[in-house]
Design an enzyme around this catalytic site. Sequence first.
Site, PDB file in Angstrom:
ATOM      1  N   GLY A   1       0.797  -1.226   0.000  1.00  0.00           N
ATOM      2  CA  GLY A   1       0.000   0.000   0.000  1.00  0.00           C
ATOM      3  C   GLY A   1       0.826   1.270   0.000  1.00  0.00           C
ATOM      4  O   GLY A   1       0.325   2.344   0.330  1.00  0.00           O
TER       5      GLY A   1
ATOM      6  N   SER B   1       2.281   4.512  -1.334  1.00  0.00           N
ATOM      7  CA  SER B   1       1.903   5.416  -2.421  1.00  0.00           C
ATOM      8  C   SER B   1       2.946   6.501  -2.676  1.00  0.00           C
ATOM      9  O   SER B   1       2.925   7.130  -3.724  1.00  0.00           O
ATOM     10  CB  SER B   1       0.546   6.069  -2.128  1.00  0.00           C
TER      11      SER B   1
ATOM     12  N   HIS C   1       9.116   6.040   4.612  1.00  0.00           N
ATOM     13  CA  HIS C   1       8.515   6.788   5.716  1.00  0.00           C
ATOM     14  C   HIS C   1       7.868   5.830   6.695  1.00  0.00           C
ATOM     15  O   HIS C   1       7.408   4.751   6.323  1.00  0.00           O
ATOM     16  CB  HIS C   1       7.476   7.797   5.202  1.00  0.00           C
TER      17      HIS C   1
HETATM   18  P1  AMP Z   1       2.003   5.451   1.980  1.00  0.00           P
HETATM   19  O1  AMP Z   1       0.668   5.152   1.357  1.00  0.00           O
HETATM   20  O2  AMP Z   1       2.411   4.504   3.050  1.00  0.00           O
HETATM   21  O3  AMP Z   1       3.063   5.660   0.915  1.00  0.00           O
HETATM   22  O4  AMP Z   1       1.823   6.829   2.739  1.00  0.00           O
HETATM   23  C1  AMP Z   1       1.942   8.061   2.128  1.00  0.00           C
HETATM   24  C2  AMP Z   1       1.277   9.057   3.025  1.00  0.00           C
HETATM   25  O5  AMP Z   1       1.708  10.336   2.623  1.00  0.00           O
HETATM   26  C3  AMP Z   1      -0.246   9.050   2.958  1.00  0.00           C
HETATM   27  O6  AMP Z   1      -0.771   8.781   4.254  1.00  0.00           O
HETATM   28  C4  AMP Z   1      -0.587  10.455   2.477  1.00  0.00           C
HETATM   29  O7  AMP Z   1      -1.729  10.975   3.104  1.00  0.00           O
HETATM   30  C5  AMP Z   1       0.650  11.233   2.861  1.00  0.00           C
HETATM   31  N1  AMP Z   1       0.958  12.403   2.064  1.00  0.00           N
HETATM   32  C6  AMP Z   1       0.985  12.507   0.722  1.00  0.00           C
HETATM   33  N2  AMP Z   1       1.358  13.747   0.354  1.00  0.00           N
HETATM   34  C7  AMP Z   1       1.576  14.438   1.492  1.00  0.00           C
HETATM   35  C8  AMP Z   1       1.980  15.765   1.785  1.00  0.00           C
HETATM   36  N3  AMP Z   1       2.249  16.650   0.820  1.00  0.00           N
HETATM   37  N4  AMP Z   1       2.102  16.135   3.083  1.00  0.00           N
HETATM   38  C9  AMP Z   1       1.831  15.252   4.079  1.00  0.00           C
HETATM   39  N5  AMP Z   1       1.444  13.981   3.865  1.00  0.00           N
HETATM   40  C10 AMP Z   1       1.318  13.578   2.594  1.00  0.00           C
END
Ligand code: AMP
Length: 142
Positions: free
Chosen positions: A121, A123, A128
Amino acid sequence: MSLLGRAQVEAWGQPKHLKGRGYVNNISLQACIFCKIARGELPATVVHDEADLLAFRDLSPQSPHHTLLIPRKHIASLDDLDEDDGDLMGRLMLAARDLARRQGLAEAGYRLVANVGADGGQSVGHLHLHLLGGRPLSWPPG
Ligand code: AMP
């Protein structure tokens, strides 16, 4: 799989020959949104800031407390860690522990999550950790 997911898996599947030339796994460091946040080029609510680590609020929180912790160095995912990233990752975990304590989450508990690749999952293609807390979290995840 989403188009974004497919594009990233295709990118991740490519050889690492561009490493060290402004690209990691063919993703431009200029284009990586978390690199942009780390460079101060995109706004974020930063809750922890040190030389090689950063933590900021997730844009789309999934719990009352939802923070992302990143190394400033671009590493695409946990699967892209090198042996010499061990110290950095240890400090990332300690930063998560300290942040959870500072946010008052430690007593009730919290969850630390690293999504890896398409099935995991993930994205955003910059390693992170999600720090989630402030409510009981169900298990298993969907
Ligand atoms: P993942 O799906 O584990 O890759 O998590 C990516 C996370 O990044 C998601 O929870 C998004 O809501 C968050 N996200 C994406 N763009 C930003 C942004 N510009 N600032 C803060 N969070 C973000």
